[in-house]
Design an enzyme around this catalytic site. Sequence first.
Site, PDB file in Angstrom:
ATOM      1  N   CYS A   1     -19.181  12.888  39.139  1.00 13.37           N
ATOM      2  CA  CYS A   1     -18.249  13.700  39.950  1.00 13.37           C
ATOM      3  C   CYS A   1     -18.094  13.106  41.347  1.00 13.37           C
ATOM      4  CB  CYS A   1     -18.761  15.134  40.080  1.00 13.37           C
ATOM      5  SG  CYS A   1     -18.986  16.004  38.527  1.00 13.37           S
TER       6      CYS A   1
ATOM      7  N   CYS B   1     -23.864  16.285  40.122  1.00 12.96           N
ATOM      8  CA  CYS B   1     -23.235  15.513  39.042  1.00 12.96           C
ATOM      9  C   CYS B   1     -22.825  14.130  39.575  1.00 12.96           C
ATOM     10  CB  CYS B   1     -22.030  16.295  38.521  1.00 12.96           C
ATOM     11  SG  CYS B   1     -20.835  15.316  37.612  1.00 12.96           S
TER      12      CYS B   1
END
Lengths: 164, 166
Positions: free
Chosen positions: A65, A62
């Site tokens: 993230c 991700c």
Amino acid sequence: MLLAGMAMALAAQHAHAQKPQPHQSTRQPAPQFIRKDLNGHAVNLRALKGKVVLLNFWATWCGPCQVELPKFSAWQKQYGASGLKVIAVSMDDEAAPVRAVARKLKLDMPVVMGDAKLGTLYGGVLGLPVTYLIARDGTVAARIEGKADLAGMETSIQKLLGQR
Amino acid sequence: MFCRSLVRWSACVALAACAAFFVPAKGHAQFGGESAASAFSIPQAQLIQPADLNRLLQGPEKSRPLVLQVGSRMMFAESHIAGSQFAGPGVQASGLQLLDSKVATMAKNRFIVIYCGCCPWNHCPNVGPAFKHLHDMGFTNVKVLYLANNFGDDWVNKGYRVEHGL
């Protein structure tokens, strides 16, 4: 009309980013969990009552993230003594890449492996990142979906740390 | 004074909204114009909107596509499109191997829809490689489900049918 449509689109984008929870007195308790972190230490949410908990669902694949995690780690250092506890829950399928990223980013926080059960318990984690701010009384103060407004989140944390 | 402020505010909103509208248009870049790993690499003509897929899945069986989730196994277990199959994360070699096994015996003109929804479209690491892989294998009728924000927002919260578990 076009202007109104554009304004609505902007408003919708903003609404997506932050979903503040109701006033303190009507907040829901954060769902309890006990998990072992990557170092084998138990992380028991209930035992953290009295602290402000930043619970971040993330994954190694991700992109947003990876931007947030170093900041959360820095906050752990900065606000830890004031009562902040950051917990990172990886939604990766395997632990090996998680260990590698945790090492690379020098994450100063417990990293636990999540699963579908934990995701469902937290209202469905069906897109990353998702971050919960949990107040000292163990209730959910905010659920933030998608890449967070980090300045806004830090202000929220400071406010929660100021609540006794 | 109020009117001037209103005009100024409206102009700001219009400018910001224009930016918000035009930036996602990058997502419709032509194949080859972007990195093969990027969701932006998928041609606009190969995208399918959630409402359109939902309609197809409620239609006659012969017109329904094979729907494959090419993202996280954990997220598939949490929730996935009813009837879809887990085909491995497109960003990993092991994921593409699983995708191979799912389509190995299928006709190259089989209607296939792949999706992920792990992250906002412009950050998804999985659909780009999975689409390219199927394209390179010779599949000619592959669509990619356009999930602008994520699977939760753009499918589950719309009330479309889901299943849970592996």
